[in-house]
Design an enzyme around this catalytic site. Structure first.
Site, PDB file in Angstrom:
ATOM      1  N   HIS A  67       4.081   6.808  -2.074  1.00 49.23           N
ATOM      2  CA  HIS A  67       3.606   7.288  -3.382  1.00 49.23           C
ATOM      3  C   HIS A  67       2.116   7.607  -3.293  1.00 49.23           C
ATOM      4  O   HIS A  67       1.580   8.344  -4.101  1.00 49.23           O
ATOM      5  CB  HIS A  67       3.883   6.263  -4.486  1.00 49.23           C
ATOM      6  CG  HIS A  67       3.113   4.997  -4.342  1.00 49.23           C
ATOM      7  ND1 HIS A  67       3.381   4.071  -3.356  1.00 49.23           N
ATOM      8  CD2 HIS A  67       2.056   4.503  -5.030  1.00 49.23           C
ATOM      9  CE1 HIS A  67       2.525   3.078  -3.463  1.00 49.23           C
ATOM     10  NE2 HIS A  67       1.708   3.300  -4.462  1.00 49.23           N
ATOM     11  N   LYS A  72      -0.431   2.207   4.730  1.00 45.83           N
ATOM     12  CA  LYS A  72      -1.301   1.251   5.413  1.00 45.83           C
ATOM     13  C   LYS A  72      -0.549  -0.033   5.709  1.00 45.83           C
ATOM     14  O   LYS A  72       0.305  -0.454   4.932  1.00 45.83           O
ATOM     15  CB  LYS A  72      -2.482   0.960   4.462  1.00 45.83           C
ATOM     16  CG  LYS A  72      -3.607   0.186   5.060  1.00 45.83           C
ATOM     17  CD  LYS A  72      -4.706   1.060   5.583  1.00 45.83           C
ATOM     18  CE  LYS A  72      -5.718   0.271   6.395  1.00 45.83           C
ATOM     19  NZ  LYS A  72      -5.158  -0.216   7.686  1.00 45.83           N
ATOM     20  N   LYS A  96       1.031  -5.040  -2.324  1.00 45.55           N
ATOM     21  CA  LYS A  96      -0.317  -5.584  -2.104  1.00 45.55           C
ATOM     22  C   LYS A  96      -1.376  -4.524  -2.397  1.00 45.55           C
ATOM     23  O   LYS A  96      -2.336  -4.760  -3.131  1.00 45.55           O
ATOM     24  CB  LYS A  96      -0.399  -6.004  -0.620  1.00 45.55           C
ATOM     25  CG  LYS A  96      -1.510  -6.926  -0.274  1.00 45.55           C
ATOM     26  CD  LYS A  96      -1.525  -7.215   1.233  1.00 45.55           C
ATOM     27  CE  LYS A  96      -0.272  -7.878   1.751  1.00 45.55           C
ATOM     28  NZ  LYS A  96      -0.429  -8.368   3.140  1.00 45.55           N
ATOM     29  N   LYS A 108       4.247  -0.958   7.936  1.00 43.48           N
ATOM     30  CA  LYS A 108       4.019  -2.080   8.873  1.00 43.48           C
ATOM     31  C   LYS A 108       4.606  -1.715  10.217  1.00 43.48           C
ATOM     32  O   LYS A 108       5.577  -0.952  10.295  1.00 43.48           O
ATOM     33  CB  LYS A 108       4.730  -3.336   8.347  1.00 43.48           C
ATOM     34  CG  LYS A 108       4.188  -4.613   8.940  1.00 43.48           C
ATOM     35  CD  LYS A 108       2.902  -4.989   8.275  1.00 43.48           C
ATOM     36  CE  LYS A 108       2.405  -6.348   8.677  1.00 43.48           C
ATOM     37  NZ  LYS A 108       1.481  -6.874   7.657  1.00 43.48           N
ATOM     38  N   SER A 365     -10.147  -3.383   4.963  1.00 40.19           N
ATOM     39  CA  SER A 365      -9.679  -2.229   5.749  1.00 40.19           C
ATOM     40  C   SER A 365      -9.947  -0.938   4.979  1.00 40.19           C
ATOM     41  O   SER A 365     -10.327   0.082   5.563  1.00 40.19           O
ATOM     42  CB  SER A 365      -8.165  -2.317   5.997  1.00 40.19           C
ATOM     43  OG  SER A 365      -7.889  -3.097   7.119  1.00 40.19           O
TER      44      SER A 365
HETATM   45  N1  GLU Z   1      -2.053  -7.053   8.483  1.00 42.97           N
HETATM   46  C1  GLU Z   1      -2.795  -7.258   7.280  1.00 42.97           C
HETATM   47  C2  GLU Z   1      -1.863  -7.490   6.097  1.00 42.97           C
HETATM   48  O1  GLU Z   1      -0.744  -7.902   6.250  1.00 42.97           O
HETATM   49  C3  GLU Z   1      -3.816  -6.178   7.046  1.00 42.97           C
HETATM   50  C4  GLU Z   1      -3.288  -4.818   6.788  1.00 42.97           C
HETATM   51  C5  GLU Z   1      -4.347  -3.733   6.755  1.00 42.97           C
HETATM   52  O2  GLU Z   1      -5.515  -4.053   6.792  1.00 42.97           O
HETATM   53  O3  GLU Z   1      -3.948  -2.572   6.690  1.00 42.97           O
HETATM   54  O4  GLU Z   1      -2.241  -7.372   4.976  1.00 42.97           O
END
Ligand code: GLU
Length: 477
Positions: A67, A72, A96, A108, A365
């Site tokens: 969306h 990320k 998140k 992911k 990030s």
């Molecule tokens: N691996 C981290 C998480 O689960 C960071 C992800 C990121 O910074 O894109 O939130």
């Protein structure tokens, strides 16, 4: 700790929590399904010539929701990686990012590998090869899909990935933004390594500012003096434990690792323990507390705050009933299964959910990605100008005090702090603190404001799904 087989898988667990929340929403028909499902999961198997033979590795990159783009989420290196896990983690990334208003969809990645089995140069070959497979399909790309560190990966792997991208896209001026969590000298940002642990600290501070929430957890006062148990002294657990014990007066009485635990009623010196474990590979023999071989039982001990900062599913149907902490903050992703969540809700244990609690990582990030795209370090333009304006005021105050013979002086401590302009680290912390406060307030408003919402996780899902739905709505879906 193994999860009982009568529990749903990690992805099913995330779906159950999602479904519980959407039942309380009024989404347009079909939108619920569109948001819940994972858009695509790419599986790759590739060979790397190592130690005289070709070893085949399996990796994944899952895209949950586009969306907003880029999508990320971290890349995990672990033997436990599988499609179900990667998809659950990608879904959590969508929620998140929405909750903390990082302008990304969720993704992911994971590679089935135990990084401890390989030498550095071998890990570099494996990582570059995996990155190559993802880059050529635009599953790593500054505008489309931006990975970051996760379990088993860190700055080193991110630097290899960024370099691999640049080799394959030599003229992309924004190439550094293809991945975050890089070392500073490869385009990283100050404060990214500590970010997730720092975010846990800011989340707890936000919670303890919320009197109504603190009362719901049957607690009183501030973080000061609250007894903490931490599971996992990796990057997230270590930083959270260190900051809480050193800066907030919250003693960490127990640290649980996969190969044993340490208990100390007076609080553990986290820095010393971390150094000991780095040197010896185990907490056994550490003189700053009592050693327990079977650490997982200590999750059930009396404490104020329990911080699971390791694997998913560690609080499940087999132990949820015996958990005594008043407050659980999910520094790891998915440490409490859907079944355990129900038991803990009945016990009135307050859970600060993963999608909020560990969002500090992706928040910083986001700052790193912006820094890479703007090609300038935060604070570079303003810092000295800010300092000279502050100096003007200090000089003027001192002149007034001299000329009017009022007998006062500015304390040296005030002067030093006031005169120092904000550098990148200060700005990153300020941005992270602001993000964690605002996201907490948006969840708490739902938690305290709606009678049908009795827990923070549901409040977090409602807030996040509402934002994703609004974004689909704006696109005409
Ligand atoms: N691996 C981290 C998480 O689960 C960071 C992800 C990121 O910074 O894109 O939130």
């Amino acid at each position: 700790m193994s999860q009982p087989s009568n529990e749903p898988s990690f992805r099913e667990s995330v779906d159950l929590m999602f479904n519980r929340a959407v039942r309380l929403m009024d989404l347009r028909p079909g939108l619920e399904e569109k948001i819940r499902v994972c858009n695509a999961t790419y599986t790759v198997r590739f060979g790397v010539r190592l130690r005289g033979e070709i070893k085949t590795f399996t990796g994944y990159r899952s895209v949950h929701s586009e969306h907003m783009e880029p999508v990320k989420g971290g890349i995990r290196f672990s033997l436990g990686v599988n499609q179900d896990e990667v998809e659950a983690l990608a879904a959590l990334m969508t929620y998140k990012c929405a909750l903390v208003e990082a302008p990304f969809g969720g993704s992911k990645g994971g590679l089935c590998v135990d990084p401890r089995e390989y030498e550095e140069h071998e890990m570099e070959m494996i990582t570059r090869r995996f990155a190559y497979e993802l880059i050529k399909r635009d599953l790593i790309n500054p505008a489309q899909n931006v990975p970051a560190p996760d379990m088993g990966t860190g700055e080193r792997e991110m630097a290899w990935i960024a370099d691999q991208y640049k080799r394959m896209h030599t003229t992309d001026i924004n190439g550094a933004a293809c991945v975050t969590g890089k070392p500073i000298n490869a385009g990283g940002i100050q404060g990214r390594t500590e970010a997730t642990g720092r975010g846990v600290q800011y989340a707890l501070r936000a919670f303890f500012r919320d009197d109504e929430g603190v009362k719901k957890a049957n607690m009183k006062g501030t973080l000061d003096g609250k007894r903490v148990i931490v599971q996992g002294l990796g990057n997230v657990g270590y930083h959270a434990a260190k900051f809480l014990s050193e800066e907030d007066g919250a003693p960490v009485v127990c640290v649980i690792e996969y190969n044993g635990a340490i208990w100390n009623d007076d609080g553990i010196d986290i820095e010393e323990l971390k150094q000991y474990i780095t040197e010896h590979g185990t907490p056994e023999g550490f003189s700053g507390g009592q050693f327990f071989e079977h650490g997982e039982n200590l999750l059930e001990r009396e404490c104020d705050i329990l911080i699971p900062a390791a694997l998913e599913g560690v609080i499940n149907l087999s132990n949820a009933n015996r958990i005594k902490a008043k407050l659980i903050i999910e520094a790891a992703n998915g440490p409490v299964t859907a079944g355990a969540d129900e038991i803990l809700r009945d016990k009135k244990t307050v859970i600060i959910p993963d999608m909020y609690a560990n969002a500090g990582g992706v928040t910083v990030s986001y700052f790193e990605w912006v820094k890479n795209l703007s090609h300038i370090r935060f604070g570079r333009m303003q810092r000295r100008q800010e300092e000279s304006r502050h100096q003007l005021i200090v000089d003027e105050l001192e002149r007034i005090s001299r000329d009017t013979s009022i007998n006062w002086t500015l304390s040296p401590d005030f002067k030093e702090k006031y005169l120092k302009g904000a550098g990148e680290m200060e700005l990153v912390r300020s941005g992270l603190d602001d993000t964690m406060r605002l996201a907490y307030d948006s969840m708490a408003q739902v938690w305290h404001g709606r009678e049908d919402v009795t827990d923070l996780r549901t409040a977090a899902y409602l807030t996040a799904i509402g934002k994703v739905a609004a974004s689909y709505h704006a696109k005409g879906l």
